[in-house]
Every structure is written in structure tokens, then in C-alpha cells.
Design an enzyme around this catalytic site. Structure first.
Site, mmCIF file in Angstrom:
data_model
loop_
_atom_site.group_PDB
_atom_site.id
_atom_site.type_symbol
_atom_site.label_atom_id
_atom_site.label_comp_id
_atom_site.label_asym_id
_atom_site.label_seq_id
_atom_site.Cartn_x
_atom_site.Cartn_y
_atom_site.Cartn_z
ATOM 1 N N GLU A 139 -126.566 42.312 8.483
ATOM 2 C CA GLU A 139 -126.172 42.793 7.613
ATOM 3 C C GLU A 139 -124.413 43.716 8.089
ATOM 4 O OE1 GLU A 139 -127.220 43.291 4.423
ATOM 5 O OE2 GLU A 139 -129.067 42.830 4.851
ATOM 6 N N GLY A 195 -123.834 45.658 11.688
ATOM 7 C CA GLY A 195 -122.246 45.781 11.993
ATOM 8 C C GLY A 195 -121.555 45.189 11.504
ATOM 9 N N LYS A 208 -131.964 47.174 20.488
ATOM 10 C CA LYS A 208 -129.673 47.668 21.709
ATOM 11 C C LYS A 208 -129.251 48.489 20.684
ATOM 12 C CE LYS A 208 -125.156 47.032 22.341
ATOM 13 N NZ LYS A 208 -124.908 48.314 21.882
ATOM 14 N N GLU A 221 -112.219 45.686 4.712
ATOM 15 C CA GLU A 221 -112.829 47.413 4.720
ATOM 16 C C GLU A 221 -112.476 48.319 6.796
ATOM 17 O OE1 GLU A 221 -117.094 46.570 7.040
ATOM 18 O OE2 GLU A 221 -118.028 47.827 5.267
ATOM 19 N N CYS A 227 -122.053 51.314 4.671
ATOM 20 C CA CYS A 227 -121.531 49.811 4.268
ATOM 21 C C CYS A 227 -121.355 49.541 2.414
ATOM 22 C CB CYS A 227 -122.501 49.280 4.892
ATOM 23 S SG CYS A 227 -124.101 49.126 4.726
HETATM 24 P P1 NDP Z 1 -119.937 46.434 15.754
HETATM 25 O O1 NDP Z 1 -120.052 45.292 14.987
HETATM 26 O O2 NDP Z 1 -119.016 45.921 17.189
HETATM 27 O O3 NDP Z 1 -121.793 47.281 16.503
HETATM 28 C C1 NDP Z 1 -121.900 46.631 15.955
HETATM 29 C C2 NDP Z 1 -123.134 46.696 17.187
HETATM 30 O O4 NDP Z 1 -123.256 45.613 17.996
HETATM 31 C C3 NDP Z 1 -123.075 47.918 18.512
HETATM 32 O O5 NDP Z 1 -124.561 47.855 18.829
HETATM 33 C C4 NDP Z 1 -122.672 46.795 18.969
HETATM 34 O O6 NDP Z 1 -122.389 46.931 20.374
HETATM 35 C C5 NDP Z 1 -123.174 45.323 18.806
HETATM 36 N N1 NDP Z 1 -122.144 44.556 19.382
HETATM 37 C C6 NDP Z 1 -120.900 45.169 19.283
HETATM 38 N N2 NDP Z 1 -120.696 43.223 19.913
HETATM 39 C C7 NDP Z 1 -121.369 42.552 20.446
HETATM 40 C C8 NDP Z 1 -121.383 41.348 20.931
HETATM 41 N N3 NDP Z 1 -120.483 40.379 21.153
HETATM 42 N N4 NDP Z 1 -122.847 40.737 20.689
HETATM 43 C C9 NDP Z 1 -124.278 40.904 19.938
HETATM 44 N N5 NDP Z 1 -123.883 42.843 19.720
HETATM 45 C C10 NDP Z 1 -122.830 43.179 19.941
HETATM 46 O O7 NDP Z 1 -119.149 47.185 14.556
HETATM 47 P P2 NDP Z 1 -118.074 48.643 15.265
HETATM 48 O O8 NDP Z 1 -119.318 49.375 15.625
HETATM 49 O O9 NDP Z 1 -116.988 48.139 16.565
HETATM 50 O O10 NDP Z 1 -117.364 48.376 13.947
HETATM 51 C C11 NDP Z 1 -116.516 48.239 13.931
HETATM 52 C C12 NDP Z 1 -116.029 47.568 12.290
HETATM 53 O O11 NDP Z 1 -117.506 47.473 11.416
HETATM 54 C C13 NDP Z 1 -116.395 49.372 11.261
HETATM 55 O O12 NDP Z 1 -114.935 49.565 11.293
HETATM 56 C C14 NDP Z 1 -116.699 49.122 10.089
HETATM 57 O O13 NDP Z 1 -116.350 48.296 9.469
HETATM 58 C C15 NDP Z 1 -117.701 47.722 10.611
HETATM 59 N N6 NDP Z 1 -119.127 48.312 10.857
HETATM 60 C C16 NDP Z 1 -120.350 48.063 9.416
HETATM 61 C C17 NDP Z 1 -121.037 48.502 9.559
HETATM 62 C C18 NDP Z 1 -122.074 48.661 8.621
HETATM 63 O O14 NDP Z 1 -122.918 49.519 8.149
HETATM 64 N N7 NDP Z 1 -121.601 47.514 7.671
HETATM 65 C C19 NDP Z 1 -122.057 49.558 10.712
HETATM 66 C C20 NDP Z 1 -120.735 49.757 12.397
HETATM 67 C C21 NDP Z 1 -119.417 49.411 11.505
HETATM 68 P P3 NDP Z 1 -121.664 48.639 21.313
HETATM 69 O O15 NDP Z 1 -120.713 48.986 20.179
HETATM 70 O O16 NDP Z 1 -122.238 49.535 21.727
HETATM 71 O O17 NDP Z 1 -120.925 48.083 22.532
#
Ligand code: NDP
Length: 488
Positions: free
Chosen positions: A255, A233, A180, A390, A289
Site C-alpha cells: 500500500e 509506505g 518491523k 505525493e 496516504c
Molecule cells: P518509507 O517507504 O521509507 O518507509 C516505510 C517503511 O519501510 C518503514 O518501516 C521503513 O523503515 C521501511 N523501509 C525503508 N527502506 C526500506 C527498504 N529498503 N526495504 C524494506 N523496508 C524499508 O517511507 P518514509 O517514512 O521514508 O516516507 C517517505 C515518503 O513515503 C513520504 O513522504 C510519503 O510520501 C510516503 N509514505 C506513504 C505512506 C502511506 O501511508 N502510503 C506512509 C509513509 C510514507 P525506516 O523508516 O524505519 O527506516
């Protein structure tokens, strides 16, 4: 900029077939550099689609795990060749879908090729060791078996590298996958899966389901037949996934975020430190990140460092990442832009001094995209929001320090512990930093961002679930160990 008029609809990939979601609902994937440009339409799937994908992955498991490691590796070599052949096209899609510059996107796709090749080779390497038994007539050894079906949930910031560094080890060790991707980069994700399809991967080994994380990501976290979940994420989502996995005894790997420091000491090569701060903090619009976020500079060289930094940052060319000469693209989405602007506002309100940037860019073509200026704050105190949370945007906080000890104490004063770097010529100070900094990735005279695929990757404290990805370390998550004793 050319605006495509005919957009393709991308489907889910389940059991080796491209299929629409059960609801038939789709969502447009937009170009953050130009919202008139629709990159494609992607499926907005529901729980029922996840269930079908998990069932396909379960059915494929029995035959896939029985293949030898070298045989599984052959599929990865073939997928690497297809990805290499499509490098330019997939890189362009990535730039259109999430905004990073084309050279960066090309570098990332090449990294995807290299990761596939690395894990293809992994299919031939040792999966256990012989341990001397106290019984001289027995043979004792360890071996490893796949977990079963693995859920792969990925973000938008590295839409090729992160999915591949999870999927490649998952399948080479004999697991099957339900993938996903972030909905924001689901077209790029579909193209990666096309490469596996074109490589002839057996049906059901990799399944793609696109849609909202709160719906299908959650369904993956809760599904009783998903035995392992690997996630990159935000900390917020990562923690909920962990709770769900623990509740049903599934393995998980997270991560998450960082608040990565660079420390610049008075004996540092300041030009190198400036280059690394800019590259580490602002490349990919700060959406890594491992991005540099807090810059601790020894008081004696602070003004000199700041002057050099500002001179370079002012010259950065910000625009559409598809255009030649552009150094920094837009934020990946409107949501991300709003988050960054709100952090900048908080920085100002809480009393930090805005030295440069801070504004959305809306002139000319940039009015159609989610552009923000690279932004530099000073007089940032450790309790301010911009020093603690962050931001995931091109924002640097400069903080004056008197000594390495003070820098270390402030650098460690955060719940995160992903990456950290120091600039100094002094071996004693380097060693103290290596010893005392709380970070999974420790970098000396090098920027905080940047990972090598053959080395373990992951953070301390709340940056990860204390496991490591990439390199040989991946085997720890994607397999279960058996200790075997054989007596004739
Ligand atoms: P998210 O943690 O929301 O998204 C990461 C992944 O998790 C996406 O595929 C998302 O789906 C999915 N997801 C969202 N909600 C759920 C849930 N309840 N259960 C399971 N999976 C879920 O990150 P965002 O894209 O909203 O970014 C928000 C913040 O997160 C950023 O500003 C940053 O600070 C941090 N981030 C850190 C990253 C890293 O590399 N460590 C990468 C991205 C974000 P979808 O978005 O498709 O709905």
C-alpha cells in the site's frame, strides 16, 4: 511543555522475550513537537536479529497454525482488552512520537481495538465454500491455510492502526509474524507488542525487530523463510520490496502513495466541501496516504470556494498535539518537514501562486518542533511537481475546471489511484464519477481520507499492488487457497 528526563529503553521482542539487539546499539526516538523531548530509546537491530526473529516465528508456526480459528481469535479479543485499558497512555505516546493531535491519536488507538475485535471474530467465520462437483459421489470444496511466516513493514503515519490491521489478520489466519515498524515510531510499536504479550500470545507468534528499513526491512524482504510481506509506505521502497519478493517467489502486498483529488462542482454544498477539503487535506498535517492534495473546483464557484476555504484555514490552531485546542501538529520528522518545504519551494519556482502559508513556524515553543503552515496554491498546472508527486504534508493545490469531464480527465492524469472524492447534488454526475474515476476508494460528498475497518482498502494504478487490506478482503493476502475433492 513537560520534558521527560528519564527515558525508557525499548527492546526487541523475540520468541516471547524482550531482548536487546545483537549489536546493543540504540537510537533515540524524538518528539517532533519538541526535539528536547526524547520519547524513548529503541534498538538499532541488524540482519542477525532478523534471522533470530524469523527462526522464532518459524518454530512457533507449527503449533499456532494447528490451533482452531476461534481459539486464535480469543487471543485477539484479549489483546483488544489490554489495548483498550492502555488507550490513553498509548495515544499520548503516539502524539509525542509522531505529532498528530491527542484526539486523533485516541481515535486511532480505539480503531486498533476495533480492528482486533473484528479479526478476533474472523476466527469463527467461513474459510471456504462447497462447489458442486460433476461427480455426484464427490465432495468438492475450498479451504484456506496460512502462508507461514509473514513480514510486516509499516510506516510512521498511523503507528497503531496500520500495524494492527496487518498483524491481526495475519495471526488470526494462522501465520506468525516478524514486525518491523518505522523507526520513527518504534516506541509506539513496542507498546502494541506489549499488549499482545500481556494478552498471553504464545512465544514466537509475533516478533518485533526495530531498526533501519534499509538494513532490517531489506533483510525481511530477502529472507528465504518469510513467505509473505505486507508493506505500507513510499512507492520507491515498495517497488524494491516487490522485486525482491518476486525474485524468490514470496507473496507480497503493497500500500503506497496517493495524489488524491477532490472535485467540487457548481451545485455542491460549498460549506461541506470546504470542511471536507480542510479535514481531508490538512488533518494529521497532511500525512495520510488518502489525504486530499488536488482540489478541482468548477470555475463558476471557484472564487466563493476559495474565499470560504481561506477564511477557515487562517483560523486553524497549529501547535503541540498534546495541548487542548490544537488542530494540527508538526510534521512527523525533520526529514518530512524538509520534504514539505522543498515541495513548497518547487511550487513557487514552477510558477504556481502561493495563496496562503508556505512557511516554517518557529515562534515561541514552535522553534523546537517541525511545524509548517497549512499551505494553499492556485494557478497550478497539471505538469507542475506539486500537482504530480505525493507531498505528504499540509499543502493543497487549487485547480479551476469548466466541467466534470475536464475534472475527471485531470484527476486521472496521475500514476496514483488511491482515493478520490466529489461534491455534487447531481446523481448522474455522482454515477459518472463512480464509473470513471481511477481510484480504489471513491467518496461522494465526503472527504477523501477516512476508512472503515470492515471494508476493503487499497488503490488502483501505482498506489497499491492491486490487492486489498482490511475487512474480509484481508483473507486473500494472508492465506493460500486449496481446492479439495473428496471421494469416499
Ligand atoms: P518509507 O517507504 O521509507 O518507509 C516505510 C517503511 O519501510 C518503514 O518501516 C521503513 O523503515 C521501511 N523501509 C525503508 N527502506 C526500506 C527498504 N529498503 N526495504 C524494506 N523496508 C524499508 O517511507 P518514509 O517514512 O521514508 O516516507 C517517505 C515518503 O513515503 C513520504 O513522504 C510519503 O510520501 C510516503 N509514505 C506513504 C505512506 C502511506 O501511508 N502510503 C506512509 C509513509 C510514507 P525506516 O523508516 O524505519 O527506516
Amino acid at each position: 511543555m513537560t520534558v521527560r528526563t528519564k527515558q525508557q529503553t525499548y527492546l526487541n521482542y523475540i520468541n516471547g522475550q524482550w531482548v536487546p539487539s545483537a549489536s546493543g546499539k540504540t537510537e533515540a526516538s524524538l518528539n517532533p513537537a519538541n526535539i528536547d523531548d526524547i520519547v524513548g530509546y529503541v534498538q538499532e537491530s541488524g540482519v542477525e536479529d532478523v534471522n533470530v526473529a524469523v527462526e522464532a516465528a518459524r518454530r512457533a508456526q507449527a503449533a499456532w497454525r494447528k490451533l482452531s480459528g476461534p481459539k486464535r481469535g480469543e487471543y485477539l479479543f484479549r489483546a483488544a482488552d489490554v489495548l483498550k485499558k492502555r488507550l490513553d497512555e498509548i495515544a499520548e505516546t503516539m502524539t509525542r512520537e509522531m505529532g498528530k493531535t491527542l484526539p486523533e491519536a485516541k481515535g486511532e488507538v480505539q480503531r486498533g481495538v476495533n480492528i482486533l475485535r473484528y479479526y478476533a471474530g474472523e476466527g469463527m467465520r467461513s474459510i471456504g465454500e462447497v462447489i458442486p462437483s460433476t461427480d455426484s459421489e464427490a465432495l468438492m470444496f475450498t479451504t484456506r491455510v496460512p502462508l507461514g511466516v509473514v513480514g510486516v513493514i509499516t510506516p510512521w503515519n498511523f503507528p497503531v492502526a496500520i500495524p494492527i490491521w496487518k498483524i491481526a489478520p495475519a495471526i488470526v489466519y494462522g501465520n506468525t509474524v516478524v514486525f518491523k515498524p518505522a523507526q520513527e515510531t518504534a516506541v509506539t510499536a513496542a507498546k502494541i507488542v506489549e499488549c499482545f504479550d500481556e494478552a498471553g500470545l504464545p512465544a514466537g507468534v509475533v516478533n518485533l525487530v526495530t531498526g533501519k528499513g534499509s538494513v532490517i526491512g531489506n533483510a525481511i524482504a530477502e529472507h528465504p523463510h518469510i513467505h509473505g510481506i505486507t508493506f505500507t509506505g513510499s512507492n520507491e521502497v515498495g517497488k524494491t520490496i516487490a522485486q525482491k519478493a518476486v525474485a524468490r517467489g514470496a507473496k507480497y502486498q503493497l500500500e503506497m502513495g496517493g495524489k488524491n483529488p477532490v472535485i467540487v462542482l457548481e451545485d455542491a454544498d460549498l460549506d461541506r466541501a470546504v470542511e471536507a477539503t480542510i479535514s481531508g487535506g490538512l488533518r494529521s498535517t497532511g500525512q495520510k496516504c488518502t489525504a486530499t492534495s488536488r482540489v478541482f473546483v468548477q470555475r463558476t464557484v471557484y472564487d466563493q470556494f476559495k474565499e470560504k476555504l481561506l477564511a477557515k484555514v487562517k483560523q486553524l490552531n497549529i501547535g503541540n498535539g498534546l495541548e487542548d485546542g490544537v488542530w494540527m501538529g508538526p510534521c512527523a520528522s525533520q526529514k518530512q518537514l524538509e520534504t514539505v518545504l522543498s515541495y513548497i519551494q518547487k511550487g513557487i519556482e514552477e510558477g504556481a501562486t502561493l495563496v496562503y502559508g508556505g512557511q516554517r513556524l518557529t515562534d515561541g515553543e514552535r522553534a523546537k518542533g517541525f511545524y509548517v503552515q497549512p499551505t494553499i496554491f492556485e494557478n497550478v498546472s497539471p505538469d507542475m511537481t506539486i500537482a504530480r508527486e505525493e507531498i505528504f504534508g499540509p499543502v493543497l493545490a487549487l485547480i479551476k475546471v469548466d466541467s466534470l469531464e475536464e475534472a475527471l480527465s485531470l484527476a486521472n492524469d496521475t500514476p496514483f489511484g488511491l482515493s478520490a472524492s466529489i461534491f455534487t447534488q447531481n446523481i448522474g454526475k455522482m454515477l459518472a464519477f463512480i464509473q470513471d474515476i481511477e481510484a480504489g476508494l471513491v467518496r461522494i460528498n465526503e472527504e477523501s481520507a477516512g476508512v472503515e475497518l470492515q471494508a476493503p482498502f487499497g488503490g488502483m494504478k501505482q498506489s497499491s499492488s492491486h490487492s486489498r487490506e482490511q475487512g474480509r478482503a484481508a483473507i486473500e493476502f494472508f492465506t493460500a487457497m486449496k481446492t479439495v475433492l473428496v471421494k469416499g
